[in-house]
Design a protein around this motif. Structure first.
Motif, mmCIF file in Angstrom:
data_model
loop_
_atom_site.group_PDB
_atom_site.id
_atom_site.type_symbol
_atom_site.label_atom_id
_atom_site.label_comp_id
_atom_site.label_asym_id
_atom_site.label_seq_id
_atom_site.Cartn_x
_atom_site.Cartn_y
_atom_site.Cartn_z
ATOM 1 N N GLY A 147 -7.438 -4.688 -5.625
ATOM 2 C CA GLY A 147 -7.465 -5.600 -6.757
ATOM 3 C C GLY A 147 -6.244 -5.433 -7.639
ATOM 4 N N TRP A 148 -6.188 -6.234 -8.698
ATOM 5 C CA TRP A 148 -5.082 -6.169 -9.649
ATOM 6 C C TRP A 148 -5.412 -5.133 -10.716
ATOM 7 C CZ3 TRP A 148 -0.228 -7.744 -10.312
ATOM 8 C CH2 TRP A 148 0.326 -7.690 -11.592
ATOM 9 N N SER A 149 -4.548 -4.151 -10.887
ATOM 10 C CA SER A 149 -4.782 -3.103 -11.863
ATOM 11 C C SER A 149 -3.459 -2.521 -12.319
ATOM 12 C CB SER A 149 -5.659 -1.995 -11.274
ATOM 13 O OG SER A 149 -5.815 -0.932 -12.195
ATOM 14 N N LEU A 150 -3.297 -2.437 -13.649
ATOM 15 C CA LEU A 150 -2.130 -1.786 -14.248
ATOM 16 C C LEU A 150 -2.519 -0.463 -14.902
ATOM 17 C CD1 LEU A 150 -0.376 -4.867 -15.920
ATOM 18 C CD2 LEU A 150 0.053 -3.879 -13.659
ATOM 19 N N ASP A 151 -3.762 -0.064 -14.722
ATOM 20 C CA ASP A 151 -4.280 1.168 -15.303
ATOM 21 C C ASP A 151 -3.943 2.341 -14.388
ATOM 22 O OD1 ASP A 151 -5.599 3.104 -16.682
ATOM 23 O OD2 ASP A 151 -7.613 2.417 -16.163
ATOM 24 N N MET A 152 -3.046 3.203 -14.830
ATOM 25 C CA MET A 152 -2.622 4.321 -14.005
ATOM 26 C C MET A 152 -3.610 5.473 -14.007
ATOM 27 S SD MET A 152 1.500 4.562 -14.459
ATOM 28 C CE MET A 152 1.557 5.751 -13.120
ATOM 29 N N SER A 153 -4.669 5.361 -14.788
ATOM 30 C CA SER A 153 -5.678 6.418 -14.794
ATOM 31 C C SER A 153 -6.685 6.261 -13.663
ATOM 32 C CB SER A 153 -6.420 6.432 -16.135
ATOM 33 O OG SER A 153 -7.085 5.194 -16.352
ATOM 34 N N GLY A 154 -6.605 5.171 -12.914
ATOM 35 C CA GLY A 154 -7.478 4.941 -11.774
ATOM 36 C C GLY A 154 -6.678 4.672 -10.517
ATOM 37 N N PRO A 155 -7.339 4.451 -9.382
ATOM 38 C CA PRO A 155 -6.622 4.140 -8.138
ATOM 39 C C PRO A 155 -5.702 2.932 -8.322
ATOM 40 C CG PRO A 155 -8.935 4.577 -7.700
ATOM 41 C CD PRO A 155 -8.801 4.513 -9.192
ATOM 42 N N MET A 156 -4.517 3.018 -7.764
ATOM 43 C CA MET A 156 -3.519 1.969 -7.940
ATOM 44 C C MET A 156 -2.949 1.570 -6.589
ATOM 45 S SD MET A 156 -0.142 1.924 -10.396
ATOM 46 C CE MET A 156 -1.088 1.368 -11.823
ATOM 47 N N ALA A 157 -2.734 0.279 -6.427
ATOM 48 C CA ALA A 157 -2.182 -0.233 -5.178
ATOM 49 C C ALA A 157 -0.713 0.153 -5.042
ATOM 50 C CB ALA A 157 -2.337 -1.756 -5.133
ATOM 51 N N SER A 158 -0.253 0.212 -3.819
ATOM 52 C CA SER A 158 1.159 0.458 -3.538
ATOM 53 C C SER A 158 1.502 -0.180 -2.200
ATOM 54 C CB SER A 158 1.478 1.955 -3.523
ATOM 55 O OG SER A 158 0.751 2.613 -2.502
ATOM 56 N N LEU A 159 2.750 -0.529 -2.042
ATOM 57 C CA LEU A 159 3.181 -1.242 -0.841
ATOM 58 C C LEU A 159 3.054 -0.396 0.423
ATOM 59 C CD1 LEU A 159 4.106 -4.081 -0.268
ATOM 60 C CD2 LEU A 159 6.466 -3.361 -0.587
ATOM 61 N N PRO A 160 3.461 0.877 0.422
ATOM 62 C CA PRO A 160 3.295 1.670 1.653
ATOM 63 C C PRO A 160 1.838 1.791 2.103
ATOM 64 C CG PRO A 160 4.822 2.751 0.160
ATOM 65 C CD PRO A 160 4.208 1.629 -0.598
ATOM 66 N N ILE A 161 0.915 1.973 1.151
ATOM 67 C CA ILE A 161 -0.494 2.089 1.527
ATOM 68 C C ILE A 161 -1.015 0.754 2.040
ATOM 69 C CG2 ILE A 161 -2.810 2.450 0.614
ATOM 70 C CD1 ILE A 161 -1.767 4.619 -1.130
ATOM 71 N N ALA A 162 -0.590 -0.349 1.431
ATOM 72 C CA ALA A 162 -1.016 -1.667 1.913
ATOM 73 C C ALA A 162 -0.549 -1.895 3.347
ATOM 74 C CB ALA A 162 -0.470 -2.755 0.988
ATOM 75 N N ILE A 163 0.675 -1.497 3.641
ATOM 76 C CA ILE A 163 1.186 -1.632 5.017
ATOM 77 C C ILE A 163 0.362 -0.785 5.967
ATOM 78 C CG2 ILE A 163 3.181 -1.197 6.506
ATOM 79 C CD1 ILE A 163 4.935 -1.736 4.045
ATOM 80 N N TYR A 164 0.068 0.437 5.567
ATOM 81 C CA TYR A 164 -0.718 1.352 6.402
ATOM 82 C C TYR A 164 -2.098 0.779 6.691
ATOM 83 C CZ TYR A 164 -3.499 5.499 7.524
ATOM 84 O OH TYR A 164 -4.358 6.382 8.124
ATOM 85 N N GLN A 165 -2.719 0.187 5.690
ATOM 86 C CA GLN A 165 -4.068 -0.350 5.863
ATOM 87 C C GLN A 165 -4.066 -1.649 6.661
ATOM 88 O OE1 GLN A 165 -5.324 -0.640 1.779
ATOM 89 N NE2 GLN A 165 -6.123 1.457 1.722
ATOM 90 N N TYR A 166 -3.138 -2.536 6.360
ATOM 91 C CA TYR A 166 -3.140 -3.855 6.994
ATOM 92 C C TYR A 166 -2.659 -3.804 8.435
ATOM 93 C CZ TYR A 166 -3.662 -5.653 2.237
ATOM 94 O OH TYR A 166 -4.102 -5.925 0.976
ATOM 95 N N ALA A 167 -1.771 -2.872 8.756
ATOM 96 C CA ALA A 167 -1.229 -2.815 10.114
ATOM 97 C C ALA A 167 -2.313 -2.510 11.141
ATOM 98 C CB ALA A 167 -0.121 -1.769 10.197
ATOM 99 N N ALA A 168 -3.332 -1.776 10.728
ATOM 100 C CA ALA A 168 -4.423 -1.430 11.643
ATOM 101 C C ALA A 168 -5.602 -2.391 11.533
ATOM 102 C CB ALA A 168 -4.897 -0.005 11.371
ATOM 103 N N SER A 169 -5.430 -3.469 10.776
ATOM 104 C CA SER A 169 -6.517 -4.418 10.575
ATOM 105 C C SER A 169 -6.707 -5.319 11.795
ATOM 106 C CB SER A 169 -6.230 -5.281 9.340
ATOM 107 O OG SER A 169 -7.156 -6.343 9.239
ATOM 108 N N PRO A 170 -7.911 -5.742 12.097
ATOM 109 C CA PRO A 170 -8.136 -6.673 13.208
ATOM 110 C C PRO A 170 -7.839 -8.123 12.844
ATOM 111 C CG PRO A 170 -10.228 -6.089 12.220
ATOM 112 C CD PRO A 170 -9.187 -5.275 11.513
#
Length: 277
Positions: free
Chosen positions: A220-243
């Motif tokens: 989701g969209w989040s600018l709060d650094m006190s919680g989980p935050m999205a990042s491009l490398p993790i998105a690539i890691y997750q989406y590359a293995a997606s069906p």
């Protein structure tokens, strides 16, 4: 004569082997870049930069991952650059020949060669476990640990190249040491220091393993650094293995964005170095 002919033959053989391996490296690099462009460019549409992650089939984008990566990298740069700069300055200006400098230099070399996943585990135990949750601050701290040793090594090496005569001339004029460092040695080595900072930034920008243990990721969209935050490398890691094909396409688009960004930083560092020289 026989010895000379043998040395010449050996020289030709070594040159031929070196040229062949260099050509092989260039071919592999060109192959990787071509595959990345061929797969990533068709998926690089406006939605990638204007929409956040959406469920499969809804034409989502990578806006949240791009913004999350930029925030964490900037924070890591703000944390890591001053520490690396002052540590490298100490090693070059005040710690020459001292035992503490040798210890710091050894630890920095260990950090410089340490696998990034170990850095992620270290920050996980230090910041994630005590707090009880993943956060963007932990991700930025992990990236800062990656940035620091690169800046330290570059700063020390560049300051060691500054002629000692410049320092002696400044001291002869009655300048205190802090002014000699800031107004003379830093200025003389600013091109190399800036190049090291850009290279450290380029290295940290593509790291995935430390962020898996620290910021975790966020669809989701989040600018709060006190919680989980999205990042491009993790998105690539997750989406590359997606069906799902659309998520795989987003992974290729994200990989292309990171590659272009890192390549731009490397080119920029070369241009900065050439201009300042």
């Amino acid at each position: 004569m026989a010895s000379l002919a043998r040395r010449r033959a050996t020289d030709h053989i070594v040159k031929a082997i070196s040229t062949a391996f260099a050509a092989l490296s260039l071919i592999l690099l060109a192959w990787i870049l071509w595959t990345l462009i061929a797969r990533g460019l068709p998926a690089l549409g406006p939605n990638v930069f204007t929409r956040i992650t959406l469920p499969p089939g809804h034409e989502g984008g990578l806006l949240n991952a791009i913004v999350g990566s930029l925030i964490q990298i900037v924070v890591a740069l703000v944390i890591g650059t001053p520490i690396g700069l002052f540590c490298g300055t100490f090693l070059a200006e005040n710690g020459r020949g001292t035992q503490i400098a040798n210890v710091v230099r050894f630890i920095n070399d260990v950090l410089l060669s340490a696998p990034s996943i170990l850095i992620g585990l270290f920050v996980y135990q230090l910041l994630v476990v005590p707090v009880g949750g993943f956060s963007g601050w932990a991700g930025a701290a992990a990236l800062a640990v990656i940035i620091i040793p690169v800046v330290v090594r570059t700063t020390e090496d560049m300051l060691n190249l500054v002629p000692i005569g410049l320092r002696e001339a400044a001291f002869a004029l009655g300048a205190p040491q802090w002014k000699v460092v800031t107004m003379v040695t830093w200025r003389a080595a600013r091109a190399g220091i800036m190049t090291g900072i850009l290279l450290a930034l380029a290295r940290a920008a593509g790291e995935t393993a430390p962020l898996l243990f620290t910021s975790l990721g966020n669809n989701g969209w989040s600018l709060d650094m006190s919680g989980p935050m999205a990042s491009l490398p993790i998105a690539i890691y997750q989406y590359a293995a997606s069906p799902f094909d659309d998520w795989v396409a987003l992974a290729w688009a994200g990989a292309l964005i990171i590659t272009v960004g890192v390549l731009t930083l490397n080119i920029l560092s070369r241009l900065v170095l050439a201009k300042m020289k």
